[in-house]
Motif scaffolding. Structure first.
Motif, mmCIF file in Angstrom:
data_model
loop_
_atom_site.group_PDB
_atom_site.id
_atom_site.type_symbol
_atom_site.label_atom_id
_atom_site.label_comp_id
_atom_site.label_asym_id
_atom_site.label_seq_id
_atom_site.Cartn_x
_atom_site.Cartn_y
_atom_site.Cartn_z
ATOM 1 N N ASN A 3 5.535 -3.506 -1.856
ATOM 2 C CA ASN A 3 5.156 -2.350 -1.049
ATOM 3 C C ASN A 3 4.503 -1.297 -1.943
ATOM 4 O OD1 ASN A 3 7.325 -0.940 -2.325
ATOM 5 N ND2 ASN A 3 8.751 -1.850 -0.860
ATOM 6 N N ARG A 4 4.369 -0.079 -1.434
ATOM 7 C CA ARG A 4 3.643 0.959 -2.170
ATOM 8 C C ARG A 4 4.324 1.380 -3.466
ATOM 9 N NH1 ARG A 4 3.115 1.827 3.081
ATOM 10 N NH2 ARG A 4 1.032 2.172 3.968
ATOM 11 N N HIS A 16 12.866 -1.197 -5.790
ATOM 12 C CA HIS A 16 12.666 -1.347 -4.344
ATOM 13 C C HIS A 16 11.243 -1.795 -3.987
ATOM 14 C CE1 HIS A 16 16.576 0.417 -3.207
ATOM 15 N NE2 HIS A 16 16.436 1.058 -4.350
ATOM 16 N N ASN A 19 11.145 -4.773 -1.626
ATOM 17 C CA ASN A 19 11.832 -4.696 -0.330
ATOM 18 C C ASN A 19 10.867 -4.963 0.818
ATOM 19 O OD1 ASN A 19 14.003 -1.800 -1.057
ATOM 20 N ND2 ASN A 19 14.113 -3.910 -1.766
ATOM 21 N N PRO A 20 11.353 -5.517 1.923
ATOM 22 C CA PRO A 20 10.518 -5.589 3.133
ATOM 23 C C PRO A 20 10.309 -4.228 3.785
ATOM 24 C CG PRO A 20 12.707 -6.479 3.560
ATOM 25 C CD PRO A 20 12.631 -6.243 2.087
ATOM 26 N N ASP A 22 8.724 -0.740 4.166
ATOM 27 C CA ASP A 22 7.412 -0.239 3.759
ATOM 28 C C ASP A 22 7.576 1.166 3.167
ATOM 29 O OD1 ASP A 22 4.719 0.070 3.380
ATOM 30 O OD2 ASP A 22 4.261 0.482 5.490
ATOM 31 N N TRP A 23 8.119 1.230 1.963
ATOM 32 C CA TRP A 23 8.422 2.513 1.340
ATOM 33 C C TRP A 23 7.162 3.271 0.938
ATOM 34 C CZ3 TRP A 23 13.154 4.107 1.941
ATOM 35 C CH2 TRP A 23 14.244 3.229 1.894
ATOM 36 N N TRP A 24 7.249 4.585 1.041
ATOM 37 C CA TRP A 24 6.264 5.512 0.488
ATOM 38 C C TRP A 24 6.942 6.330 -0.596
ATOM 39 C CZ3 TRP A 24 1.297 6.879 2.948
ATOM 40 C CH2 TRP A 24 0.994 6.078 4.054
ATOM 41 N N ALA A 67 14.781 -3.822 7.910
ATOM 42 C CA ALA A 67 13.475 -3.326 7.463
ATOM 43 C C ALA A 67 12.499 -3.220 8.627
ATOM 44 C CB ALA A 67 12.915 -4.241 6.376
ATOM 45 N N ASN A 71 10.662 0.184 9.615
ATOM 46 C CA ASN A 71 9.196 0.265 9.592
ATOM 47 C C ASN A 71 8.618 0.635 10.950
ATOM 48 O OD1 ASN A 71 9.261 -0.496 6.892
ATOM 49 N ND2 ASN A 71 8.909 -2.671 7.334
#
Length: 652
Positions: A3-4, A16, A19-20, A22-24, A67, A71
């Motif tokens: 992810n990001r 992280h 991880n599935p 979608d972290w910012w 997740a 999301n």
């Protein structure tokens, strides 16, 4: 698929990245995305060595179904509290206000303005002990956001109003009577049997203990001695490799929460060195050796922490059973070590932390046993290391290592402090302002907060005092000028974030110490050190004003104002500035050691006069031999030539 967070510099965020969810990262882009989608922000705050952060990540953030729900209904933001202490402070205050308690992982849900309308800490993946599952909480929050927007606005507005209340920190100067009262309050909380203050859990009270060390009365010394010895002999102290864990889960210092933090050990290494006992010297050397061996990075700084877990279990790397000791040491030494280290099943599954409640009857045997156990332990899977460099904690490490190095005669500790100082100058100072973190020699984007300016300035001043090099003084003065220009409040105290910095829902301001000095108390010590080295009254005036703002907290809750109390004690006692001048060698080392053991004294050492450091200007050896100049307000007594005595402790 990453992810990001895959491009983050924080090791916690990188944990992280797969991880599935979608972290910012925290920032305007995340809030813009939340507005575009019309969903709230799900904010998760933690740190790399946090055991329960790992548990929640494994249970929920690595789970595809959880997740997917996150999301779909939220914009999810991950924050490393060590990288962004300002964000952590604001939302921890909200969490405590809303729930009555705090901790990590911290879970907060925000509106598009950053105002929280829900807060908590760890949530399990299924209902447990009366606590709802995370997915149940998420469903309820999504429904409230969608169907009851007025309720959400009211809740967010109420919390925002609470956070925005400005508290003026004004008060009168701390008096000698106030300091006596603080000691009486501490004595009421003191655990006479096991040392420390209050009950479980127990954290190393480093700043309070330095205040007590500076007191020099019998009652203070008793609390100091009992606590330092109990911690040194307990399971919170790694009896094999050195270094202390973050806290003890029990009142007797037996079983720690096993993560080992730089900020604790950076303070303890100097404190144990200044204790002035054989046990203190041994413990200080063990901490310093561990810091150089296990926390030092290739760039010369000190990493933030070692994790509590390895192979998915907390403490697995550190604990032993009698059978494991025998396997490594053989039957005879195994029995001896089992008894010596109190291996009686103090932890879990028959394993124990290692304690050293009594000195061994044979130190040579002990050293051999320790060496073999360490070698065997190195074959285990090691806990992960959070290798980011935090400016404030490296400032603390510099100050602690210089004291330990000069008191123990271990110049390699001072050399390590100098290397860390050079890293802070070369990497963390960007366009004249300090950055909070770096990793692999590259500065991160977060700006310094007040504790960074204060602790790093204090570290630079310590290096100036240890070397006579006025470049360290110049760097420190620049940081203090910046602190007064951008962090100072109208009442003479300080905010924790700079004027003109990133605008949060509130501007944090907390003068209370936690596990490390508050920004305010760090600045007070740096300002007083600058005054001692330069004689410039503006530094003393600023320290006095800030200290007055902490006075009410110090009177009411001295356990949370230990570092400010230590500064106030030095001022009350008129602790001196001591210049030790003369050729390097055993005679100068002896004078310097005496100076560093003088409670609250500021110390500067040089082989001759130094025009760039006012305390060292115009002062020289006496008849070619080292001499100590004991000064107050830049007015000095007659120099004490080697082998003279410059300090004899006296009781109150």
């Amino acid at each position: 698929m990453p992810n990001r967070l895959a491009s983050a510099t924080s090791p916690y965020l990188l944990q992280h990245a797969g991880n599935p969810v979608d972290w910012w990262e925290w920032g305007d882009d995340a809030f813009a995305e939340a507005r575009r989608r019309g969903v709230p922000i799900f904010l998760s705050v933690g740190y790399a060595a946090c055991h329960w952060c790992h548990v929640m990540a494994h249970e929920s953030f690595e789970d595809d179904a959880t997740a997917a729900q996150l999301n779909a209904d939220f914009v999810c933001v991950k924050v490393d509290r060590e990288e962004r202490p300002d964000v952590d402070a604001v939302y921890m205050e909200a969490t405590v206000a809303m729930t009555g308690h705090g901790g990590w992982p911290m879970t907060v849900v925000l509106d598009h303005e950053g105002s929280p309308f829900f807060a908590g800490t760890y949530f399990p993946d299924r209902p447990r002990g009366g606590q709802p599952a995370l997915r149940q909480v998420l469903s309820a929050l999504s429904e409230a956001w969608r169907d009851r927007p007025d309720d959400v606005r009211r809740a967010a507005g109420s919390v925002r109003e609470h956070l925005a209340r400005a508290v003026a920190l004004t008060g009168s100067a701390l008096t000698a009577g106030d300091l006596d009262g603080a000691v009486a309050s501490l004595a009421a909380d003191f655990d006479e049997t096991r040392g420390g203050f209050g009950g479980a859990p127990k954290f190393p009270p480093s700043m309070v203990l330095e205040f007590l060390r500076r007191r020099q009365d019998h009652g203070s010394r008793r609390m100091l001695d009992r606590t330092l010895e109990a911690m040194a002999r307990g399971g919170i102290h790694d009896q094999l490799a050195g270094g202390f864990a973050r806290y003890s889960v029990d009142a007797g210092w037996v079983v720690p929460h096993f993560e080992k933090m730089l900020y604790d050990n950076a303070q303890l290494v100097g404190l144990y060195g200044r204790w002035g006992t054989e046990l203190g010297d041994r413990v200080a050397a063990g901490i310093a050796d561990w810091m150089l061996r296990e926390l030092r990075t290739p760039e010369g700084g000190f990493a933030s922490a070692l994790d509590a877990d390895s192979e998915g279990e907390e403490g697995r790397f550190y604990v032993w059973t009698p059978e494991q000791l025998t396997d490594v040491l053989g039957a005879d030494d195994g029995r001896w070590a089992t008894e010596l280290f109190e291996v009686t099943g103090t932890f879990e599954h028959g394993a124990s932390t290692l304690q050293l409640l009594q000195d061994p009857d044979d130190w040579d045997r002990f050293d051999d046993v320790r060496r073999r156990l360490l070698a065997a332990r190195e074959l285990r899977v090691r806990p992960a290391r959070d290798d980011k460099i935090v400016a404030a904690w490296n400032g603390l490490a510099i100050s602690g290592l210089v004291d330990a190095g000069r008191l123990l005669g271990r110049e390699e500790y001072v050399d390590a402090a100098l290397a860390a100082g050079r890293l802070l100058v070369d990497v963390h100072l960007v366009d004249g302002r300090l950055r909070r973190v770096s990793r692999d020699g590259k500065a991160g984007t977060p700006a310094a907060v007040l504790e960074d300016d204060g602790a790093v300035a204090a570290g630079f001043l310590t290096l100036c005092g240890a070397t006579g090099d006025d470049r360290w003084l110049a760097h420190a003065v620049a940081l203090l000028d910046d602190g007064l220009a951008r962090f100072r409040a109208d009442d003479g105290g300080f905010f924790d974030t700079p004027a003109g910095g990133e605008r949060l829902v509130a501007r944090p301001r907390d003068p209370g110490d936690n596990a490390s000095p508050s920004g305010t108390s760090a600045m007070i010590h740096a300002l007083l050190s600058a005054h001692a080295l330069t004689g410039d009254g503006r530094w003393r005036d600023a320290a006095d004003e800030a200290l007055a703002g902490v006075a009410e907290l110090a009177r009411r809750a001295p356990r949370f104002a230990g570092w400010s109390l230590a500064a106030a004690q030095a001022l009350t006692d008129s602790a001196p500035e001591i210049a030790v001048i003369g050729p390097a060698g055993a005679e100068r080392d002896d004078l310097e050691r005496q100076a560093r053991l003088w409670p609250g004294a500021a110390v500067a050492v040089s082989d001759g006069p130094r025009d760039g450091v006012p305390l060292l200007t115009g002062r020289d050896a006496v008849d070619g031999r080292p001499a100590a100049y004991v000064c107050r307000g830049n007015v000095c007594d007659r120099p004490v030539p080697s082998p003279g005595k410059i300090f004899q402790p006296t009781g109150r």
